[in-house]
Design an enzyme around this catalytic site. Sequence first.
Site: not given
Length: 246
Positions: A89, A116, A169
């Site tokens: 993250p 974590e 794309d």
Amino acid sequence: MHIAVVTLFPGMFEAVTGYGVTGRAATQGGLVVTTVDPRDFTGDRHRTVDDRPYGGGPGMLMKIDPLRQALGAAREQAGAPARVVYLSPQGRRLDHGRVKALAAEPSLVLLAGRYEGVDERLLESEVDEELSIGDYVLSGGELPAMVVIDAVARLLPGTLGHADSAAEDSFAAGLLDYPQYTRPEIFEGRRVPELLLSGDHERVRRWRLKQALGRTRERRPDLLAGRDLGPEEEQLLAEYCREHGI
Ligand SMILES: O=C(NCc1ccc(CNCc2ncc[nH]2)cc1)c1csc2nc[nH]c(=O)c12
């Protein structure tokens, strides 16, 4: 390309190795995905892979030594020199540019975290870059690792049937997709835009470009910010905005 993944849940990667274009790329050899489970490198009876954080606080961290050994095994599997990516993250947001850069590497080691996270010292000594797939909380790094594998696999030669589709794309071109239609011609009273049935390929090309530009302006203006529009694109976008009151 060989991608070796360090993960506590190897079975999850069947989702990319067993299905679709990534599954075909895996069997046809363009892409090899292997997994290494840190639990196989534990020394205690309970095969412990987590430990408490110094400084207290909720949750657990992944133990250093099983990870260090698993990363070593993954590097061997991938073949040197392998770029080591930690899905986290705290990482840089994954985007098409990062995917292109990763697809150019000779091999990759992906570290998928659980709990974590991972001891900072292991990251400093073993990891080349940290990548996030977005600002939302997941339960681990495995799904992000599979997102990376899927996006990279599509850019490898031989993965997609007609290679140009990767280049065409929309995200590669920096625009959102135009609206797409297939049979029947009338669905719940809604018709397919006539020009798409006309066989006029130049007219279809312009209409699609106009729709892609207009929809990008409406839904993802940030994508347009980084794009130099040519004269035709400026004109088509202006037309779209006039017609849609934006
Ligand atoms: O491993 C991942 N997620 C598991 C996860 C989720 C939340 C926390 C934070 N725990 C509290 C805290 N704050 C400060 C220190 N500890 C840690 C780990 C993940 C990899 S890439 C990615 N991309 C988008 N989203 C994601 O969750 C991920």
